[in-house]
Write a protein that holds these residues in place. Structure first.
Motif, PDB file in Angstrom:
ATOM      1  N   LEU B 145     -53.265  82.518  61.871  1.00 36.89           N
ATOM      2  CA  LEU B 145     -52.749  81.312  62.535  1.00 36.89           C
ATOM      3  C   LEU B 145     -53.030  81.365  64.037  1.00 36.89           C
ATOM      4  O   LEU B 145     -53.314  80.342  64.667  1.00 36.89           O
ATOM      5  CB  LEU B 145     -51.239  81.181  62.307  1.00 36.89           C
ATOM      6  N   TYR B 146     -52.941  82.564  64.613  1.00 39.88           N
ATOM      7  CA  TYR B 146     -53.284  82.740  66.024  1.00 39.88           C
ATOM      8  C   TYR B 146     -54.782  82.536  66.235  1.00 39.88           C
ATOM      9  O   TYR B 146     -55.209  81.979  67.241  1.00 39.88           O
ATOM     10  CB  TYR B 146     -52.880  84.122  66.523  1.00 39.88           C
ATOM     11  N   VAL B 147     -55.563  83.046  65.274  1.00 40.20           N
ATOM     12  CA  VAL B 147     -57.019  82.833  65.371  1.00 40.20           C
ATOM     13  C   VAL B 147     -57.310  81.331  65.444  1.00 40.20           C
ATOM     14  O   VAL B 147     -58.070  80.865  66.300  1.00 40.20           O
ATOM     15  CB  VAL B 147     -57.760  83.471  64.166  1.00 40.20           C
ATOM     16  N   ASP B 148     -56.669  80.564  64.550  1.00 40.31           N
ATOM     17  CA  ASP B 148     -56.897  79.109  64.525  1.00 40.31           C
ATOM     18  C   ASP B 148     -56.497  78.471  65.861  1.00 40.31           C
ATOM     19  O   ASP B 148     -57.220  77.631  66.404  1.00 40.31           O
ATOM     20  CB  ASP B 148     -56.068  78.457  63.400  1.00 40.31           C
ATOM     21  N   ARG B 149     -55.331  78.891  66.370  1.00 38.53           N
ATOM     22  CA  ARG B 149     -54.844  78.286  67.622  1.00 38.53           C
ATOM     23  C   ARG B 149     -55.752  78.648  68.803  1.00 38.53           C
ATOM     24  O   ARG B 149     -56.001  77.820  69.688  1.00 38.53           O
ATOM     25  CB  ARG B 149     -53.388  78.735  67.872  1.00 38.53           C
ATOM     26  N   LEU B 150     -56.240  79.892  68.825  1.00 40.34           N
ATOM     27  CA  LEU B 150     -57.130  80.311  69.911  1.00 40.34           C
ATOM     28  C   LEU B 150     -58.488  79.613  69.796  1.00 40.34           C
ATOM     29  O   LEU B 150     -59.100  79.249  70.815  1.00 40.34           O
ATOM     30  CB  LEU B 150     -57.293  81.837  69.916  1.00 40.34           C
ATOM     31  N   ARG B 151     -58.970  79.403  68.578  1.00 44.54           N
ATOM     32  CA  ARG B 151     -60.234  78.666  68.397  1.00 44.54           C
ATOM     33  C   ARG B 151     -60.100  77.249  68.921  1.00 44.54           C
ATOM     34  O   ARG B 151     -61.002  76.729  69.581  1.00 44.54           O
ATOM     35  CB  ARG B 151     -60.624  78.613  66.910  1.00 44.54           C
ATOM     36  N   ALA B 152     -58.951  76.616  68.597  1.00 42.17           N
ATOM     37  CA  ALA B 152     -58.725  75.254  69.106  1.00 42.17           C
ATOM     38  C   ALA B 152     -58.740  75.260  70.630  1.00 42.17           C
ATOM     39  O   ALA B 152     -59.278  74.345  71.274  1.00 42.17           O
ATOM     40  CB  ALA B 152     -57.395  74.708  68.570  1.00 42.17           C
TER      41      ALA B 152
END
Lengths: 206, 206
Positions: B145-152
């Motif tokens: 979920l952090y990966v997704d947020r950092l990608r965004a």
């Protein structure tokens, strides 16, 4: 001391040999059966000494183990050609941090270190008293070396003055610790180098 | 299914009640006696079900426990008024990360969560197979979920494009994890807020 008056002259050498046998036995035993099943009796038997010899020097199995780990860390540092308990200051903060983390990567994958360290760390997770002793006596003194190195970097303007070094060091130390403790990812020099770069320069654009 | 044809119509409700009793028993037992001494028989006895009921649904105690933890995390997220398995994107990366870490601080100090989680985490440190299952099924999905947020955030230019999000998240997640696992320092909102600020902006002057 009166008890030792009848000893032969090589008492201190014999004591040193017993001490090392006890450390080795304690580390081997905790690695094999875990902390709860490690006993003074078991350590004594494996070391080939009487359990009174152990009780004379250490009040509990926790004390034997903590001292055995301190000794092991000192030996590992010497084997790596380092002074134990210093982080060199070459003036290049990134390089100094990368070097010490690379040495930690080597230590973490050393079989002599890994199994007993995992056994003690696992017990510390569920045994708060032991966990806190482990930190206070083994881990925190090592973390303070990073505090010292980061403070020196603050004095030369390489680290911002408002940074708390005790928290800052966790940005590169804790990820490595978590990968080791929880198998959350591979542990390589490239990885620890990356942690240092990210921590120093931040994730946001400059 | 043939076995259930004689059941009264509320089978699924009874199953749901048994399932929850089994989860509760598994979590309570692992917290009390640790992972190695937790058995299917002990879980069944505590839950008031036959052990065949457990074996019908789960192949091993590890499977029961992992599912019980997944259920517990989902409940904790709901209790906190969050969607499980999302990190909101308000456009303010620092605020979003701080919020989710503050929720994690609350979860880590929740007694319903803490004791069984420590028991499972401790076992994972010395039991690589269980550790890796624990990570793959419980921890890694949360880290993604952090990966997704950092990608965004990379897409909107708030995080540098050359950053690897899977490593970057460890700068603020792993320090909290290590403080919790190893009692290396106090866990507060102020602390996790500081981690986010240090990670985003870096330790070196800008």
């Amino acid at each position: 001391m009166a008890k030792n008056q009848s000893s032969v002259p090589d008492t201190s050498r014999r004591s040193e040999r017993s001490r090392r046998a006890i450390y080795d036995a304690a580390l081997a035993l905790v690695a094999e059966v875990g902390y709860p099943k490690t006993t003074i009796e078991g350590i004594a038997s494996r070391a080939g000494v009487g359990k009174q010899t152990i009780y004379r020097w250490w009040p509990s199995k926790a004390d034997v183990l903590l001292e055995a780990f301190l000794d092991l860390s000192g030996q590992a540092a010497e084997a790596a050609g380092q002074e134990p308990y210093t982080i060199p200051d070459t003036g290049d903060l990134a390089a100094d941090l990368k070097n010490v983390l690379r040495a930690t990567v080597d230590e973490l994958s050393n079989p002599a270190f890994e199994a007993p360290s995992r056994a003690l760390a696992a017990e510390g997770v569920v045994n708060e008293e032991l966990g806190r002793r482990f930190v206070a006596q083994l881990l925190e003194p090592q973390l303070q070396l990073y505090v010292d190195r980061l403070r020196a970097a603050q004095e030369t303007g390489k680290v911002r003055p408002d940074i708390d070094p005790r928290i800052a060091l966790e940005l590169f130390v804790s990820p490595l610790a978590q990968r080791w403790l929880q198998y959350t990812g591979p542990i390589t020099y490239e990885y620890t180098d990356t942690l240092v770069d990210y921590a120093l320069h931040g994730l946001a654009p400059r």
